[in-house]
Design a protein around this motif. Structure first.
Motif, PDB file in Angstrom:
ATOM      1  N   GLY A 137      83.033 -48.876  36.861  1.00 48.05           N
ATOM      2  CA  GLY A 137      84.464 -48.831  36.595  1.00 48.05           C
ATOM      3  C   GLY A 137      84.861 -47.888  35.476  1.00 48.05           C
ATOM      4  N   TYR A 138      83.877 -47.296  34.777  1.00 50.44           N
ATOM      5  CA  TYR A 138      84.194 -46.473  33.601  1.00 50.44           C
ATOM      6  C   TYR A 138      85.047 -45.260  33.956  1.00 50.44           C
ATOM      7  CZ  TYR A 138      83.518 -43.319  29.655  1.00 50.44           C
ATOM      8  OH  TYR A 138      83.722 -42.447  28.599  1.00 50.44           O
ATOM      9  N   HIS A 262      85.257 -50.455  24.922  1.00 49.51           N
ATOM     10  CA  HIS A 262      84.088 -49.581  24.754  1.00 49.51           C
ATOM     11  C   HIS A 262      82.801 -50.402  24.672  1.00 49.51           C
ATOM     12  CE1 HIS A 262      87.004 -46.487  22.760  1.00 49.51           C
ATOM     13  NE2 HIS A 262      87.133 -46.537  24.068  1.00 49.51           N
ATOM     14  N   ALA A 263      82.869 -51.533  23.983  1.00 47.91           N
ATOM     15  CA  ALA A 263      81.690 -52.400  23.904  1.00 47.91           C
ATOM     16  C   ALA A 263      81.327 -52.952  25.283  1.00 47.91           C
ATOM     17  CB  ALA A 263      81.939 -53.544  22.925  1.00 47.91           C
ATOM     18  N   THR A 264      82.330 -53.219  26.106  1.00 44.78           N
ATOM     19  CA  THR A 264      82.067 -53.720  27.452  1.00 44.78           C
ATOM     20  C   THR A 264      81.413 -52.658  28.329  1.00 44.78           C
ATOM     21  OG1 THR A 264      83.950 -55.242  27.305  1.00 44.78           O
ATOM     22  CG2 THR A 264      83.143 -54.717  29.504  1.00 44.78           C
ATOM     23  N   PHE A 265      81.884 -51.405  28.209  1.00 45.15           N
ATOM     24  CA  PHE A 265      81.343 -50.339  29.041  1.00 45.15           C
ATOM     25  C   PHE A 265      79.960 -49.890  28.593  1.00 45.15           C
ATOM     26  CE2 PHE A 265      85.844 -49.396  30.309  1.00 45.15           C
ATOM     27  CZ  PHE A 265      85.647 -49.544  31.666  1.00 45.15           C
ATOM     28  N   ALA A 266      79.638 -50.006  27.309  1.00 46.09           N
ATOM     29  CA  ALA A 266      78.341 -49.534  26.811  1.00 46.09           C
ATOM     30  C   ALA A 266      77.222 -50.342  27.436  1.00 46.09           C
ATOM     31  CB  ALA A 266      78.312 -49.642  25.288  1.00 46.09           C
ATOM     32  N   ARG A 267      76.321 -49.669  28.118  1.00 50.07           N
ATOM     33  CA  ARG A 267      75.253 -50.355  28.830  1.00 50.07           C
ATOM     34  C   ARG A 267      73.963 -50.398  28.029  1.00 50.07           C
ATOM     35  NH1 ARG A 267      74.051 -51.460  34.215  1.00 50.07           N
ATOM     36  NH2 ARG A 267      75.891 -50.357  34.971  1.00 50.07           N
ATOM     37  N   SER A 268      73.664 -49.358  27.264  1.00 51.70           N
ATOM     38  CA  SER A 268      72.366 -49.252  26.598  1.00 51.70           C
ATOM     39  C   SER A 268      72.534 -49.083  25.092  1.00 51.70           C
ATOM     40  CB  SER A 268      71.566 -48.081  27.177  1.00 51.70           C
ATOM     41  OG  SER A 268      72.337 -46.887  27.136  1.00 51.70           O
ATOM     42  N   THR A 326      93.326 -51.466  32.742  1.00 49.50           N
ATOM     43  CA  THR A 326      92.713 -52.750  32.396  1.00 49.50           C
ATOM     44  C   THR A 326      92.006 -53.378  33.598  1.00 49.50           C
ATOM     45  OG1 THR A 326      94.775 -53.968  32.869  1.00 49.50           O
ATOM     46  CG2 THR A 326      94.423 -53.187  30.604  1.00 49.50           C
ATOM     47  N   LEU A 327      92.466 -53.074  34.812  1.00 51.17           N
ATOM     48  CA  LEU A 327      91.814 -53.613  36.002  1.00 51.17           C
ATOM     49  C   LEU A 327      90.447 -52.974  36.234  1.00 51.17           C
ATOM     50  CD1 LEU A 327      94.773 -53.794  38.561  1.00 51.17           C
ATOM     51  CD2 LEU A 327      93.861 -55.612  37.107  1.00 51.17           C
ATOM     52  N   CYS A 328      90.174 -51.864  35.564  1.00 57.75           N
ATOM     53  CA  CYS A 328      88.893 -51.174  35.715  1.00 57.75           C
ATOM     54  C   CYS A 328      87.882 -51.596  34.662  1.00 57.75           C
ATOM     55  CB  CYS A 328      89.096 -49.663  35.636  1.00 57.75           C
ATOM     56  SG  CYS A 328      90.207 -48.998  36.893  1.00 57.75           S
ATOM     57  N   VAL A 329      88.281 -52.447  33.723  1.00 59.76           N
ATOM     58  CA  VAL A 329      87.376 -52.900  32.668  1.00 59.76           C
ATOM     59  C   VAL A 329      86.639 -54.142  33.155  1.00 59.76           C
ATOM     60  CG1 VAL A 329      87.179 -53.699  30.287  1.00 59.76           C
ATOM     61  CG2 VAL A 329      88.905 -51.996  30.897  1.00 59.76           C
ATOM     62  N   PRO A 330      85.301 -54.114  33.237  1.00 55.26           N
ATOM     63  CA  PRO A 330      84.564 -55.286  33.709  1.00 55.26           C
ATOM     64  C   PRO A 330      84.851 -56.513  32.857  1.00 55.26           C
ATOM     65  CG  PRO A 330      83.127 -53.366  33.603  1.00 55.26           C
ATOM     66  CD  PRO A 330      84.406 -52.979  32.928  1.00 55.26           C
ATOM     67  N   ALA A 331      84.913 -57.661  33.507  1.00 57.96           N
ATOM     68  CA  ALA A 331      85.192 -58.918  32.805  1.00 57.96           C
ATOM     69  C   ALA A 331      83.977 -59.350  31.988  1.00 57.96           C
ATOM     70  CB  ALA A 331      85.568 -60.003  33.803  1.00 57.96           C
ATOM     71  N   THR A 332      84.223 -60.077  30.911  1.00 47.84           N
ATOM     72  CA  THR A 332      83.152 -60.676  30.112  1.00 47.84           C
ATOM     73  C   THR A 332      83.217 -62.191  30.275  1.00 47.84           C
ATOM     74  OG1 THR A 332      84.620 -60.685  28.174  1.00 47.84           O
ATOM     75  CG2 THR A 332      83.118 -58.826  28.412  1.00 47.84           C
TER      76      THR A 332
END
Length: 485
Positions: A137-138, A262-268, A326-332
């Protein structure tokens, strides 16, 4: 390559000890494909679609193979440990018996200016090793952010020009009184930001999407107030200070929620890289918006009705694009989402992005702070009979959460040092207690429910991980009491 990511980039990002192997592999590729080292390393003539052994490094255990099928050609570098690097397409074919003509790196350099330009843009505006380094979704989020930031920047240029008109710039030079009013509206607006932020700005982690949309709406409101100062110069200080205060709250909420995204999108563990590239993207989008805003100012002049009409259009685009982003930001994970997943998805759970896109209207943040201390926990324990309260204390003595039924409601409290895994266990425990209450059971075996929650958590965690949920990111719940026991 897969998109803009290269296999060597992902591998070189591991332990530092791998760097030497990567360097030797690249050197081997240049040596074997770019030179002739005798008959053993000469280019072989492939037949059909079979692999041809180009060369073998007896010291380092690296061999280079070429596969052809028709005009298609791919080169595979295979290391001693079995790691394979595939390079296919666009490399050209080297005639049989000729080792010259350049290695892989040199042939990639000749691939064309379009590929080099694409790589340069990716390095400037996308996180390293994209798309492997970010979550799903990024890129859609970035596209909608581009639209939102461009529209808001254009509106900001338009409102700033009318602020300058209001203090007398259009008449020639800014008078001293106008300059003083400008300074005072900034100071008063900053004080208003502090007061308003203390009273309202909370729960950015739990309600990040709602606050992000609200921050965009507040910014558009502030810009409209700035345009209105030109029609009412006598109220410049009041309107300007109020607009500055609202704009300040918008900036606080917007920056806080973007950090959460940004914290949600960061994978590594690359949040700094994602944030840095977001700043680079913002510069580009702001430049585009400023150019659009200057064109609008030249066309509108000093007509307040036209300015407000243009501002309405830009604000509508801004809000729509912000909502779509906001709809493209993965849920936590949160307590409500754990309840939803356990109730509606007993089997495989949906991905974070699927859940996010189903939440068309984000949950609004509370206007007042709730919880945040052990007060409600103490009240809940005091409402129980002494024997029951002592039993609860004994059961949860060594746990990082506490959940029990008090006055017909489920009360959940987390230890002040509760980690994400323990918080997930607390959410599952609270869900099981809520199911007991809904079934109308008068007495609840707290010890048995706690054991059932402990058994359910590993299976749920496994399903969540398979679906792509980050179990190290569990949303902070401002309305869940934190206590120490």
């Amino acid at each position: 390559r897969k998109g803009n990511a290269r296999a060597s980039d992902s591998y070189a990002g591991g332990a530092s000890s791998d760097g030497g192997m990567i360097a030797s592999l690249r050197a081997a590729g240049r040596r074997y494909l770019g030179t002739r080292a005798g008959a053993a390393s000469a280019w072989a003539t492939p037949s059909g679609g079979n692999a041809s052994l180009l060369s073998t490094d007896t010291d380092g255990g690296i061999r280079v193979e070429e596969r052809r099928k028709g005009n298609a050609r791919e080169v595979v570098l295979v290391t001693k440990c079995g790691l394979r690097f595939l390079d296919s397409g666009g490399l050209g074919a080297c005639p049989a018996g000729e080792g010259g003509g350049g290695g892989i790196s040199e042939k990639l350099d000749r691939a064309g200016w379009r590929a080099r330009t694409r790589d340069a843009l990716a390095e400037t505006f996308l996180p390293a090793s994209y798309p492997a380094s970010v979550r799903e979704g990024y890129i859609d989020y970035v596209k909608w952010q581009a639209t939102a930031v461009t529209a808001s920047s254009a509106a900001t240029v338009l409102s700033s020009s009318f602020l300058l008109y209001a203090v007398g710039l259009g008449a020639g030079s800014v008078p001293v009184a106008g300059a003083m009013n400008w300074v005072m509206k900034d100071g008063l607006g900053s004080l208003g930001t502090l007061v308003f932020t203390k009273a309202v700005a909370h729960g950015f982690d739990r309600h990040s999407k709602a606050w992000h949309i609200l921050s965009s709406g507040l910014l558009d409101l502030a810009l409209a107030m700035e345009v209105a100062t030109f029609s009412s110069p006598a109220h410049f200080l009041a309107l300007g200070a109020a607009a500055n205060a609202v704009k300040g709250v918008s900036f606080v909420a917007g920056s806080a929620t973007r950090a959460a995204f940004h914290a949600t999108f960061a994978r590594s563990d690359n949040m700094a890289d994602v944030t840095a590239k977001a700043a680079s993207q913002g510069v580009l989008f702001h430049l585009a918006g400023s150019t659009l805003g200057m064109g609008a100012c030249a066309a509108i002049g000093q007509s307040t009705p036209l300015a407000l009409a243009a501002l309405l259009g830009l604000s509508s685009v801004h809000l729509l694009a912000t909502w779509r982003a906001t709809l493209c930001v993965p849920a936590t994970l949160s307590r409500e989402r754990v309840d939803l997943l356990l109730s509606s998805h007993p089997g495989e759970v949906p991905t974070p992005l699927q859940v996010a896109r189903r939440e068309i209207i984000p949950e609004l943040p509370p206007l007042k702070r709730r919880g945040g201390s052990g007060a409600s926990l103490v009240e809940g324990l005091l409402s129980l009979p002494p024997a029951k309260a002592n039993e609860i204390a004994r059961i949860f003595r060594s746990e990082s959460h506490m959940a029990f039924v008090s006055r017909g409601e489920v009360l959940l409290a987390l230890h002040e040092r509760c980690d994400p895994e323990s918080a997930l266990k607390g959410y599952v425990h609270a869900h099981l207690l809520a199911c007991q209450v809904k079934q109308g059971r008068g007495t609840v075996d707290d010890s048995a429910i706690l054991q059932e929650a402990a058994r359910a958590v590993p299976g749920l965690a496994s399903r969540l991980e398979r679906a792509g949920w980050d179990l190290n990111r569990v949303a902070a719940e401002p309305d869940i009491p934190r206590a120490r026991w």
